[in-house]
Design a protein around this motif. Structure first.
Motif, short mmCIF file in Angstrom:
data_model
loop_
_atom_site.label_atom_id
_atom_site.label_comp_id
_atom_site.label_asym_id
_atom_site.label_seq_id
_atom_site.Cartn_x
_atom_site.Cartn_y
_atom_site.Cartn_z
N MET A 91 62.09 92.25 79.64
CA MET A 91 63.33 92.55 80.27
C MET A 91 63.82 93.98 80.25
O MET A 91 64.62 94.46 81.05
CB MET A 91 64.05 91.69 79.80
N GLN A 92 63.13 94.76 79.36
CA GLN A 92 63.52 96.30 79.29
C GLN A 92 62.51 97.06 80.38
O GLN A 92 62.86 98.02 80.63
CB GLN A 92 63.48 96.68 77.87
N SER A 93 61.68 96.23 80.84
CA SER A 93 60.76 96.93 81.87
C SER A 93 61.30 97.29 83.10
O SER A 93 62.49 96.75 83.38
CB SER A 93 59.57 96.23 82.18
N ILE A 97 59.75 91.96 84.98
CA ILE A 97 58.96 90.87 85.33
C ILE A 97 58.49 90.01 83.95
O ILE A 97 57.90 90.53 83.11
CB ILE A 97 57.59 91.39 85.93
N PRO A 98 58.84 88.65 84.13
CA PRO A 98 58.91 88.10 82.68
C PRO A 98 57.37 87.99 82.40
O PRO A 98 56.63 87.91 83.28
CB PRO A 98 59.53 86.84 83.19
N LEU A 99 57.29 87.84 81.18
CA LEU A 99 55.76 87.45 80.57
C LEU A 99 55.63 85.98 80.82
O LEU A 99 56.51 85.06 80.78
CB LEU A 99 55.82 87.72 79.22
N ASP A 353 64.37 83.23 87.58
CA ASP A 353 65.92 83.18 87.56
C ASP A 353 66.18 83.25 86.29
O ASP A 353 67.45 83.48 85.89
CB ASP A 353 65.76 81.63 87.91
N ASP A 354 65.43 82.65 85.33
CA ASP A 354 65.92 82.79 83.71
C ASP A 354 64.52 82.79 82.89
O ASP A 354 64.05 81.80 82.63
CB ASP A 354 66.75 81.40 83.30
N PRO A 355 64.30 84.09 82.40
CA PRO A 355 63.16 84.17 81.63
C PRO A 355 63.19 83.58 80.45
O PRO A 355 62.03 83.25 79.81
CB PRO A 355 63.27 85.96 81.25
#
Ligand code: GLC
Length: 742
Positions: A91-93, A97-99, A353-355
């Motif tokens: 989320m700092q990228s 884009i979530p893992l 929506d929610d990682p």
């Protein structure tokens, strides 16, 4: 009412397609913003540090690469704390884009179910689906989005250690189980918080490695590939499988990872697969070792062009794809296609929506200690046990038995019951979580029964020092139970064995205990068919208990004392000796078939061994008996667009309730290619009370009569067929003939 339902279904389908369009729109919008490095990052998967499932390459820069959006997925990151931690880095990228977190949740997460081959022995599709459902619920509550299961490789060679991970040798049974497992893992819809993406593996024909040696070469006709090895993959795809994993083996000279015929022609074009393909651990880079790619860059080129979307652990894509695009050797369209396939799944899982939606400590706490899961695991374990022999009514053991001796190296083991490919959670004390076989017996017997124990020997090694104590212990008992077999890490990945005999001196221990003259029951714990001829020929009662997971002890005790009547049927042929391998039930006749198991004169047989297996596919006994009668066919002549109704009476002729797996086999008596001597085409597992009788019905249609001809066309050819109803592939109870006409 019907009209309302139709309208409802239509509205639902409109909603679903609208949802898909909006996801596609979001994917396209996101793709436009991505640099090529960020795109390639989505194709890159690294392992975490919680469990090693392959040769790990240390990457100290992993955390920074996540922050730079250069990693799209991780595996072996176990637990909400760890998955949340890595997700926070993602989320700092720049584009947040979530893992995706993947894990080998093969037969359970915290609640360990019997290994998949054992579950296949239950022939209970609903129970198998439930097992996958439980695993998904627990995994999804622990931060896992994606399981690398089901493994659907047809396994005809028990020297291959990974037969433990599949559903055995039969394509029909394997296809039904593949479908059930995907449905169990994925539930109603991806994005539900008790569902995970399935990953159908290993594409393809990994189980046909020469010599049963893991990772070994595969060479087979296109016809055999389609007839025997591909159908379980197609069944899994029909169940909606979100992802596929390719395989380590080369097939017909081309490594599966770089095999465009498999991944593009068949999977993405003919089958129109919309999900994504992940390589198996390092398999892209291994194309160099295969001697197929000159170096890692060429391996990256071959893999991406052949349709391998995500690179597990080989670094080939991260190191070389951008360069290949710059040189014009790889079109950015190929990269975009792979990235879109992966992003689509991340949207479907609701991760944008929610990682953190799967990493919920409270939900995990509840899901990982649900008594319903333990009950499901116990029931699955009971159903997986196969009764191979029961003479002199040795089983079930009377609950009034005064003294029982429980002997052998498996008796007091805990983790051994989990089998290979079990998930080990660091915070769990498995000696408390697992019911050992000793615990199970203690839970079962009353206070008037005395339990004696002796280890006897280790699973491996030549030391017989414990025999004397074991024999003395046996002499004091009314009945002796021996628990022997393989260690759980003797079957599984990279665990091929050239010798399938019981390891160590265990069979000598059986002989020593048998010499006491006591009634003996042997439990064999293993991940594959083993060879144990002396035991099989001399011990009155044998249960094949595989590795049954967390509830092993309770399930085994319930079967030993008859609180569950064993109903398992072997999903693989058991050879008499390794020299018979490959040996499977649906073989071709040959021009000189052996008419019986002792024939040798100018027939296809061994002169030094019977022609039959030790135990055939579909074999398994019960504490009761069943009678098959009254076979009826609705017609003996059908056209290809017609069906035949097959019915017969099944009666429980014994004194206790039990379940029988009635098996429907067909034989196409002649064809444009030679046809198997018989093939499983349907089955029903039926529970009947003592004395109860039931009419069982099957339907034969064109699909059941079809096969791949020499042009690899799926056809049903007019001709004579035989329908057989059996309690195993070698014990046919009823049969009749019919004809398919033009
Ligand atoms: C292993 C296995 C594969 C597994 C993967 C990730 O080598 O071949 O089945 O899913 O690596 O652990």
């Amino acid at each position: 009412m019907k009209k309302t339902t139709t309208i409802m279904l239509f509205m639902l389908s409109l909603f679903a397609s609208a949802q898909q369009q909006s996801i596609d729109q979001k994917v396209n919008d996101l793709l436009k913003k991505m640099t090529i490095e960020e795109k390639i990052g989505q194709l890159n998967q690294y392992t975490g540090d919680n469990q090693a499932t392959g040769p790990i390459t240390i990457n100290p820069n992993k955390q920074n690469e996540i922050k730079q959006g250069l990693i799209g997925s991780m595996l072996n990151v176990i637990g909400t704390k760890y998955t949340r931690g890595y997700q926070e880095l993602a989320m700092q990228s720049r584009l947040k884009i979530p893992l995706l977190f993947g894990q080998d949740v093969i037969h359970g997460y915290k609640m360990t179910f019997p290994l998949p081959l054992a579950e296949a022995a239950s022939w209970d599709l609903a129970a198998i689906e439930l097992g996958a459902r439980v695993a998904a619920t627990e995994a999804a509550a622990s931060g896992i989005h994606w399981t690398f299961a089901p493994m659907v490789d047809i396994g005809r060679d028990p020297r291959w250690g990974r037969v433990m991970e599949g559903a055995g040798e039969d394509t029909y049974l394997g296809s039904k189980i593949a479908y059930a497992r995907v449905k169990g893992f994925q539930g109603n819809k991806l994005g539900d918080l008790n569902s995970v993406m399935a990953c159908v593996k290993h594409f393809a024909a990994y189980g046909a490695g020469v010599g049963g040696r893991d990772y070994n070469s595969v060479d087979m006709s296109e016809r055999m590939l389609w007839e025997t090895y591909l159908p379980p993959f197609k069944a899994a795809l029909d169940a909606g499988a979100a992802t596929f994993m390719n395989s380590f083996n080369d097939i017909n000279g081309i490594p599966a990872t770089g095999n465009a015929h498999l991944q593009r022609d068949i999977l993405k074009e003919k089958w129109n697969f919309q999900g994504f393909v992940v390589s198996d651990w390092g398999s892209i880079g291994e194309m160099v070792a295969h001697g197929y790619s000159k170096d890692l860059k060429e391996a990256a080129y071959s893999a991406i062009t052949a349709g391998s979307d995500m690179d597990m652990e080989s670094n080939a894509y991260r190191k070389h794809l951008a360069e290949l695009v710059k040189e014009g050797r790889v079109s950015i369209d190929l990269i975009d296609d792979a990235v879109k396939r992966i992003l689509r799944k991340k949207f479907e899982l609701g991760l944008f929506d929610d990682p953190y939606r799967y990493s919920d400590e409270k939900r995990a706490e509840k899901a990982l200690n649900n008594p319903e899961h333990r009950k499901a695991a116990r029931e699955m374990a009971e159903k997986s046990i196969v009764l191979l022999k029961n003479e002199n009514q040795t089983l079930p053991i009377s609950k009034n038995a005064k003294t029982i001796a429980f002997i052998g190296p498996m008796v007091k083991e805990y983790k051994e019951n989990m089998g290979f490919w079990s998930v080990e959670l660091p915070e769990v004390d498995y000696n408390k979580w697992i019911v050992s076989q000793w615990d199970g017996l203690q839970n079962k017997v009353g206070k008037n029964t005395k339990l004696l124990y002796a280890k006897g020997c280790e699973i491996e090694g030549t030391n017989k020092d414990g025999f004397a104590e074991a024999v003395e212990t046996a002499k004091q008992a009314d009945v002796v139970i021996l628990s022997i077999g393989e260690r759980r890490d003797m079957s599984g990945e990279a665990k091929s064995r050239s010798d399938l005999h019981l390891p160590g001196v265990q069979e000598d221990l059986v002989k020593a205990v048998m010499a006491t003259g006591k009634p003996v029951v042997v439990l064999i714990n293993a991940g594959r068919p083993l060879v144990f001829n002396w035991t099989a020929d001399n011990v009155p009662a044998i249960l094949y208990t595989w590795w049954l997971g967390t509830e092993a002890g309770n399930a085994i005790a319930n079967v030993l004392f008859g609180d569950y009547n064993p109903s398992g049927k072997l999903p693989m042929t058991f050879p008499r000796e390794v020299g018979q391998i490959p040996i499977y039930y649906n073989h071709f006749s040959t021009g000189r078939p052996a008419k019986d198991e002792n024939a040798t004169n100018y027939v296809s047989a061994y002169i030094d061994l019977k022609n039959s297996p030790k135990y055939p596919f579909g074999y398994g006994l019960s504490y009761t008996t069943f009678d098959y009668s009254g076979l009826k066919l609705s017609s003996t002549k059908i056209k290809s667009n017609e069906t035949i109704k097959v019915s017969f009476q099944l009666k429980n002729t014994g004194k206790v309730a039990g379940e029988e797996v009635a098996q429907l086999y067909l034989k196409d008596k002649f064809g444009s290619v030679v046809r198997p001597v018989l093939e499983l085409r349907d089955f029903q597992k039926v529970k009947l009370n003592a004395g109860e009788s039931k009419t069982i019905e099957f339907t034969i249609d064109k699909e059941k009569l079809s096969f791949y001809n020499d042009k690899v066309e799926w056809v049903a050819e007019p001709g004579d067929f035989e329908v057989m109803i059996g309690t195993s592939s070698a014990d046919i109870k009823l049969k009749s003939d019919f004809e398919l006409v033009n």
